[in-house]
Design a protein around this motif. Structure first.
Motif, PDB file in Angstrom:
ATOM      1  N   PHE A  21      -9.896  -2.958   6.872  1.00  0.00           N
ATOM      2  CA  PHE A  21      -8.290  -3.759   6.323  1.00  0.00           C
ATOM      3  C   PHE A  21      -7.343  -4.093   6.796  1.00  0.00           C
ATOM      4  CE2 PHE A  21     -10.078  -0.500   3.000  1.00  0.00           C
ATOM      5  CZ  PHE A  21     -10.935  -1.332   1.947  1.00  0.00           C
ATOM      6  N   TYR A  22      -7.074  -4.983   7.009  1.00  0.00           N
ATOM      7  CA  TYR A  22      -5.680  -5.579   7.158  1.00  0.00           C
ATOM      8  C   TYR A  22      -4.668  -5.615   5.684  1.00  0.00           C
ATOM      9  CZ  TYR A  22      -8.239  -6.297  11.662  1.00  0.00           C
ATOM     10  OH  TYR A  22      -7.999  -5.926  13.036  1.00  0.00           O
ATOM     11  N   ALA A  23      -3.872  -5.921   6.302  1.00  0.00           N
ATOM     12  CA  ALA A  23      -2.522  -6.113   5.204  1.00  0.00           C
ATOM     13  C   ALA A  23      -1.515  -7.562   5.742  1.00  0.00           C
ATOM     14  CB  ALA A  23      -1.285  -5.143   5.513  1.00  0.00           C
ATOM     15  N   TYR A  55     -10.894   5.544   8.299  1.00  0.00           N
ATOM     16  CA  TYR A  55     -10.858   5.224   7.164  1.00  0.00           C
ATOM     17  C   TYR A  55     -10.130   5.157   6.145  1.00  0.00           C
ATOM     18  CZ  TYR A  55     -15.174   4.922   9.727  1.00  0.00           C
ATOM     19  OH  TYR A  55     -16.775   4.775  10.160  1.00  0.00           O
ATOM     20  N   LEU A  56     -10.234   4.271   4.945  1.00  0.00           N
ATOM     21  CA  LEU A  56      -9.463   4.148   3.994  1.00  0.00           C
ATOM     22  C   LEU A  56     -10.169   3.253   3.393  1.00  0.00           C
ATOM     23  CD1 LEU A  56      -6.356   2.316   5.198  1.00  0.00           C
ATOM     24  CD2 LEU A  56      -6.440   4.763   4.478  1.00  0.00           C
ATOM     25  N   THR A  57      -9.945   4.016   1.518  1.00  0.00           N
ATOM     26  CA  THR A  57     -10.321   2.767   0.577  1.00  0.00           C
ATOM     27  C   THR A  57      -9.615   1.975   0.067  1.00  0.00           C
ATOM     28  OG1 THR A  57     -10.015   4.475  -1.423  1.00  0.00           O
ATOM     29  CG2 THR A  57     -11.979   5.262  -0.528  1.00  0.00           C
ATOM     30  N   ARG A  58      -9.935   0.869  -0.580  1.00  0.00           N
ATOM     31  CA  ARG A  58      -9.456  -0.397  -1.290  1.00  0.00           C
ATOM     32  C   ARG A  58      -8.294   0.543  -1.551  1.00  0.00           C
ATOM     33  NH1 ARG A  58      -8.067  -5.717  -0.409  1.00  0.00           N
ATOM     34  NH2 ARG A  58     -10.106  -6.107  -0.998  1.00  0.00           N
ATOM     35  N   SER A  59      -8.186   1.639  -2.911  1.00  0.00           N
ATOM     36  CA  SER A  59      -6.887   2.062  -3.331  1.00  0.00           C
ATOM     37  C   SER A  59      -6.032   2.560  -2.727  1.00  0.00           C
ATOM     38  CB  SER A  59      -7.408   3.556  -4.378  1.00  0.00           C
ATOM     39  OG  SER A  59      -7.805   4.252  -4.120  1.00  0.00           O
ATOM     40  N   MET A  60      -6.395   3.676  -1.332  1.00  0.00           N
ATOM     41  CA  MET A  60      -5.658   3.770  -0.308  1.00  0.00           C
ATOM     42  C   MET A  60      -5.343   2.934  -0.053  1.00  0.00           C
ATOM     43  SD  MET A  60      -7.546   6.774   0.834  1.00  0.00           S
ATOM     44  CE  MET A  60      -7.170   7.561   2.523  1.00  0.00           C
ATOM     45  N   ALA A  61      -5.369   1.512   0.877  1.00  0.00           N
ATOM     46  CA  ALA A  61      -5.472   0.298   1.800  1.00  0.00           C
ATOM     47  C   ALA A  61      -4.391  -0.088   0.341  1.00  0.00           C
ATOM     48  CB  ALA A  61      -6.413  -0.938   2.011  1.00  0.00           C
ATOM     49  N   ASP A  62      -4.746  -0.215  -0.520  1.00  0.00           N
ATOM     50  CA  ASP A  62      -3.745  -1.216  -1.738  1.00  0.00           C
ATOM     51  C   ASP A  62      -1.829  -0.377  -1.733  1.00  0.00           C
ATOM     52  OD1 ASP A  62      -4.676  -2.991  -2.340  1.00  0.00           O
ATOM     53  OD2 ASP A  62      -5.874  -2.189  -3.860  1.00  0.00           O
ATOM     54  N   ALA A  63      -2.128   1.195  -1.634  1.00  0.00           N
ATOM     55  CA  ALA A  63      -0.899   1.780  -1.292  1.00  0.00           C
ATOM     56  C   ALA A  63      -0.654   1.700   0.235  1.00  0.00           C
ATOM     57  CB  ALA A  63      -1.953   3.578  -1.933  1.00  0.00           C
ATOM     58  N   ARG A  64      -0.716   1.859   0.631  1.00  0.00           N
ATOM     59  CA  ARG A  64      -0.093   1.667   2.712  1.00  0.00           C
ATOM     60  C   ARG A  64       0.589   0.109   2.244  1.00  0.00           C
ATOM     61  NH1 ARG A  64      -1.660   1.988   8.255  1.00  0.00           N
ATOM     62  NH2 ARG A  64       0.189   2.184   9.110  1.00  0.00           N
ATOM     63  N   LEU A  65       0.350  -0.637   2.050  1.00  0.00           N
ATOM     64  CA  LEU A  65       0.269  -1.458   1.878  1.00  0.00           C
ATOM     65  C   LEU A  65       1.820  -2.003   0.707  1.00  0.00           C
ATOM     66  CD1 LEU A  65       0.757  -5.032   2.177  1.00  0.00           C
ATOM     67  CD2 LEU A  65      -0.350  -5.284   0.043  1.00  0.00           C
ATOM     68  N   GLU A  66       2.108  -1.214  -0.589  1.00  0.00           N
ATOM     69  CA  GLU A  66       2.866  -0.657  -1.253  1.00  0.00           C
ATOM     70  C   GLU A  66       3.894  -0.010   0.001  1.00  0.00           C
ATOM     71  OE1 GLU A  66       3.767  -2.289  -4.044  1.00  0.00           O
ATOM     72  OE2 GLU A  66       1.899  -3.648  -3.892  1.00  0.00           O
ATOM     73  N   ALA A  67       3.618   1.065   0.765  1.00  0.00           N
ATOM     74  CA  ALA A  67       4.561   1.962   1.323  1.00  0.00           C
ATOM     75  C   ALA A  67       5.257   0.686   2.475  1.00  0.00           C
ATOM     76  CB  ALA A  67       4.277   2.514   2.037  1.00  0.00           C
ATOM     77  N   ILE A  68       4.368  -0.050   3.020  1.00  0.00           N
ATOM     78  CA  ILE A  68       4.645  -0.783   3.653  1.00  0.00           C
ATOM     79  C   ILE A  68       5.782  -1.748   3.178  1.00  0.00           C
ATOM     80  CG2 ILE A  68       4.527  -2.748   5.422  1.00  0.00           C
ATOM     81  CD1 ILE A  68       2.118  -1.832   5.497  1.00  0.00           C
TER      82      ILE A  68
END
Length: 88
Positions: A21-23, A55-68
């Protein structure tokens, strides 16, 4: 009129060791241009079980993007750079 807030999306890129996953961020600059950095978030966990570390799931990656984008990630600065003041 230029955007005033940072935005972005999560994307998956295939690498030799597996999918990652990349942001992809879009950060507006004061001069009207847009800075588009890409940050690695973590490896993709495709199963429905809890992912191991790094490792990340799609929802975890989306949450990380929102935090960024909210400015809660100290490793990624989404604030536009301040104007440079010089003294002559």
């Amino acid at each position: 009129m230029a955007k005033t807030r940072a935005s972005g999306h999560v994307r998956v890129i295939s690498r030799k060791g597996g999918d990652v996953f990349y942001a992809k961020l879009k950060i507006p600059r004061p001069d009207g241009t847009v800075y588009e950095p890409q940050r690695r978030l973590g490896r993709v966990w495709p199963k429905r079980t809890r992912p191991p570390a790094s490792y990340l799931t799609r929802s975890m990656a989306d949450a990380r993007l929102e935090a960024i984008l909210a400015g809660d990630d100290p490793l990624v600065n989404v604030e536009p750079p301040r104007a440079v003041v010089t003294f002559g």
